[in-house]
Write an enzyme that holds these catalytic residues in place. Sequence first.
Site, short mmCIF file in Angstrom:
data_model
loop_
_atom_site.label_atom_id
_atom_site.label_comp_id
_atom_site.label_asym_id
_atom_site.label_seq_id
_atom_site.Cartn_x
_atom_site.Cartn_y
_atom_site.Cartn_z
N GLY A 211 -15.70 -44.64 0.52
CA GLY A 211 -14.29 -45.00 0.33
C GLY A 211 -13.33 -43.92 0.80
CG ASP B 48 -15.38 -43.98 -7.16
OD1 ASP B 48 -16.41 -44.54 -7.61
OD2 ASP B 48 -14.44 -44.63 -6.65
CG ASN C 47 -9.88 -45.83 -8.02
OD1 ASN C 47 -10.65 -45.84 -7.06
ND2 ASN C 47 -10.09 -46.57 -9.10
CG HIS D 214 -7.01 5.08 -18.89
ND1 HIS D 214 -6.66 4.43 -20.03
CD2 HIS D 214 -7.59 6.24 -19.29
CE1 HIS D 214 -6.99 5.15 -21.08
NE2 HIS D 214 -7.57 6.25 -20.65
CE1 TYR E 186 -14.17 -0.83 6.45
CE2 TYR E 186 -11.80 -1.00 6.07
CZ TYR E 186 -12.93 -1.34 6.80
OH TYR E 186 -12.81 -2.18 7.87
CB SER F 180 -6.01 12.16 -14.38
OG SER F 180 -6.42 11.89 -15.70
#
Length: 461
Positions: free
Chosen positions: A11, A102, A230, A366, A390, A408
């Site tokens: 359909g 369906d 439908n 964090h 990267y 940090s």
Amino acid sequence: MNLQIIILAAGQGKRMYSDTPKVLHHLAGKPLLTHVVETAQQLNPDAIHVIYGHGGEQIKSSLPNLPVHWVHQAEQLGTGHAVLQAMPHIPDDAYVLVLSADVPLIQVETLQSLIECSQRQNPDHSVLALLVAELENPSGLGRIIRNNQGEIYSIVEEKDANEQVKNIKEIYSGVCCTLANNLKKWLPQLSNSNAQGEYYLTEIISFAVQNKTPIRSLTTKNSFEVQGINNRQQLQQLERIWQQRAANQLMEKGVTLADANRFDLRGELYCGKDVYIDINCIFTGKVVLGNGCKIGPNCSLTNVTLGDGCEVYANSVLEGCHIANDCHIGPFARLRSGTQLASHCKIGNFVETKKAIFDEGTKASHLSYLGDVLLGKNVNVGAGTITCNYDGVNKHQTIIEDGVFIGSDTQLVAPVTVGANATIGAGSTIRRNVPPDELTLTESRQKTIYGWKRPAKRERD
């Protein structure tokens, strides 16, 4: 018994208003067609034939691994014509079960009962079995017409029905089962003299009556099993039914859901004892939650395993991760594919990991990015730490050995190794390997410029 299953998936789905074929729209994280095929597989059929038409190549390419035989319906001329396309591939003595792609929530137990119904009360098994339902609102569906003895002698489609027929509540689901030999006799005789100009599968009822083939009906207890899709409203309605059933099954097994109406499962969820899931959580793929796990609100878990005693705090996203016992994650954490945490690890707020392997007791509390990294035991990663993995072409790995303390705002430019029990001073950019047990930092002098004046804004004319 040779069982052949035909799934009607040709359909167009015009009322979806979509470039995507209707059977590829998702319910609970899977295409509608996949739901029906997976149910069909549980019946152990000899073959599953999928009739495709509109968007057929897109359907086949989107679901290349479905264990089905694809049958092309070049022109969409109706459900009867669609079933006819599969018949050359089916032996005469096989039982044929017809399903609709369906109608995704049909249950395997119901189908097993229908198949049994098609074999009853007749020595040669030449029975036509129909799945029917009683609906309060049968609009749009074919009505079951019975004689004074209660026997089915016709099915009238909505567009061909008069007002008297439209008042009938009993409908045909589109699901039937009979011998292939019956269908091979009946289908070539179908006529398209009806309101839609199509070859209806439902016309085989009249041929069964003429041939004195017994017609049996099975009434489903659950109306959702025969609800078709439908339009997008119906898709959403069945989505909520599926989710509510999934939520109920989890709660029956001891899982606590803060609100079953704000829970979404798009795959498989396996839970140990005393699991708690807060609102608006989404589980995709295969997710395993160990005993005593707690999932905070607004979390998304995809293909994740959590050990016992883990807690995922609000607004965290986990994908492709394996987490051992007693770990704490979030809030607002993102754990990407390849992340593995040993027991007693902590990933705090606004920390992102990818292909990061943490040994026991390691913490990143964090504001950090940790990608392509191996961390030993009891490592402390300070706020703002980044593994620079990267170089513009290739990814490189960082190795942080046991007991390291990273201050940090540290950048670790991979490939680099930080030796055991080393300390990295805050604000450092580490480009070379760090020796164990030592303090390493990169220092730039602090400078004060006396008498410096901050620029002032000029007044506009």
